[in-house]
Design an enzyme around this catalytic site. Structure first.
Site, short mmCIF file in Angstrom:
data_model
loop_
_atom_site.label_atom_id
_atom_site.label_comp_id
_atom_site.label_asym_id
_atom_site.label_seq_id
_atom_site.Cartn_x
_atom_site.Cartn_y
_atom_site.Cartn_z
CE LYS A 230 29.07 -9.03 143.40
NZ LYS A 230 29.91 -8.94 144.60
NE ARG A 264 34.63 -13.58 142.86
CZ ARG A 264 33.36 -13.68 142.52
NH1 ARG A 264 32.68 -12.60 142.21
NH2 ARG A 264 32.78 -14.86 142.48
C1 7PM Z 1 24.70 -13.87 142.00
C2 7PM Z 1 24.95 -12.66 142.58
C3 7PM Z 1 25.68 -14.83 141.86
C4 7PM Z 1 26.19 -12.38 143.07
C5 7PM Z 1 26.93 -14.55 142.32
C6 7PM Z 1 27.17 -13.34 142.94
C7 7PM Z 1 32.12 -11.74 145.55
C8 7PM Z 1 32.72 -12.97 145.84
C9 7PM Z 1 30.77 -13.29 144.95
C10 7PM Z 1 32.82 -10.54 145.89
C11 7PM Z 1 34.58 -11.94 146.73
C12 7PM Z 1 29.29 -12.77 142.05
C13 7PM Z 1 28.53 -12.94 143.34
N1 7PM Z 1 30.92 -11.97 144.97
N2 7PM Z 1 33.93 -13.08 146.41
N3 7PM Z 1 31.85 -13.93 145.45
N4 7PM Z 1 34.04 -10.70 146.49
N5 7PM Z 1 35.78 -12.01 147.31
O1 7PM Z 1 29.11 -11.70 141.45
O2 7PM Z 1 32.35 -9.40 145.71
O3 7PM Z 1 29.95 -13.70 141.60
S1 7PM Z 1 29.36 -14.12 144.38
#
Ligand code: 7PM
Length: 293
Positions: A230, A264
């Site tokens: 991130k 995650r």
């Molecule tokens: C672009 C930027 C694409 C950020 C996808 C993302 C989380 C999540 C996501 C989290 C939980 C990613 C994010 N982030 N579910 N879904 N916690 N529970 O890094 O921090 O995949 S999407």
């Protein structure tokens, strides 16, 4: 301060049981068109199968399937599109790998369908706030991860601000969502909490939330964190997305030290090593069976 409440060690996830007496890794499997081949449905399923095989071999306890791009600035995805992306993949992961699958969705119609397909966990970045989502989740009897976010992914990064310390605002929000879940018949012991790193937060908010993660642990429910690749890493270290692994490992270890039980990530193998190492120090002994001479 909330009194300390012991976190349940075992979480029933459909026909799987997740051991939360120690931290584990959730591997990210993106099924959005921007993540893998733009080929047909068959190619996409093939890509997902290969990727899942790798995540499991590397030690992921859970595979998180996401069909709606929740990235900052993302547009909402129509139900049919999300269903076509997610359901065949969940079905394949359950049938072919008997994997513990979580699904990144906020869509009430889909929540019942993914449970039916054998998913074990609902991961909703909107914390079941869409109309009908609480009822749909309650009916599945699956556990739910509630995540903090303000507004919608499309607009959430437009100057996020909090009147109180961010960890207090996040804890209040999550406490309210836990109450809403309990009122809808979702027992507390089916809930996981996530501060939502990168969702309606500045870099300063993200750093403060991680450093003060223990204040969320005091809500007494298992914590899940997602910081892999991130922008909090990119902004701090000045690294592009493909050079954020070392920063991400530092964050994973710090989260585990502050009580996180599910991490995650995209990069499962190095994260498993990092958190196993951190956990051995915290327990003052290696995980049983892993000790080498
Ligand atoms: C672009 C930027 C694409 C950020 C996808 C993302 C989380 C999540 C996501 C989290 C939980 C990613 C994010 N982030 N579910 N879904 N916690 N529970 O890094 O921090 O995949 S999407």
């Amino acid at each position: 301060m909330t009194d300390w409440v012991p976190v349940g060690a075992r979480l029933r996830c459909g026909h799987h049981t997740l051991d939360l007496s120690r931290p584990c890794v959730m591997g990210i499997l993106n099924v959005t068109p921007d993540s893998f081949s733009d080929g047909g449905r068959h190619d996409r399923l093939d890509d997902a199968r290969r990727h899942a095989e790798r995540l499991l071999r590397d030690g992921a306890a859970i595979i998180d399937v996401g069909g709606e791009s929740t990235r900052p600035g993302a547009e909402a995805v129509p139900l049919d599109v999300e269903r076509d992306r997610v359901l065949p993949v969940v079905d394949m992961l359950v049938r072919e790998f008997d994997a513990l699958v979580s699904v990144d969705t906020s869509t009430p119609e889909l929540i019942g369908e993914i449970a039916e397909a054998g998913a074990g966990l609902i991961n909703d970045v909107r914390s079941l706030t869409r109309p009908g989502a609480l009822e749909a989740a309650a009916a599945t009897e699956l556990p739910v991860c509630l995540m903090h976010m303000l507004g919608e992914p499309r607009t959430m990064q437009q100057a996020p601000s909090y009147e109180r310390p961010v960890e207090i605002a996040v804890a209040d929000f999550l406490r309210e969502r836990v109450a809403a879940c309990e009122a809808a018949g979702i027992a507390r012991d089916r809930l996981l909490l996530d501060p939502g790193f990168g969702f309606a937060k500045t870099l300063g908010h993200n750093l403060q939330l991680l450093n003060r993660l223990q204040s969320l642990a005091s809500l007494g429910l298992p914590l899940l964190v997602g910081m892999s690749r991130k922008s909090m890493i990119g902004q701090t270290l000045g690294r592009p997305v493909d050079e954020r692994l070392p920063g991400g490992l530092a964050l994973a270890v710090m989260a585990v030290e502050r009580g996180a039980r599910i991490v995650r990530v995209h990069d499962v193998a190095p994260t498993v090593d990092a958190i196993d190492m951190a956990w051995a120090v915290l327990q003052e002994r290696p995980a049983s069976g892993t000790e080498q001479s």
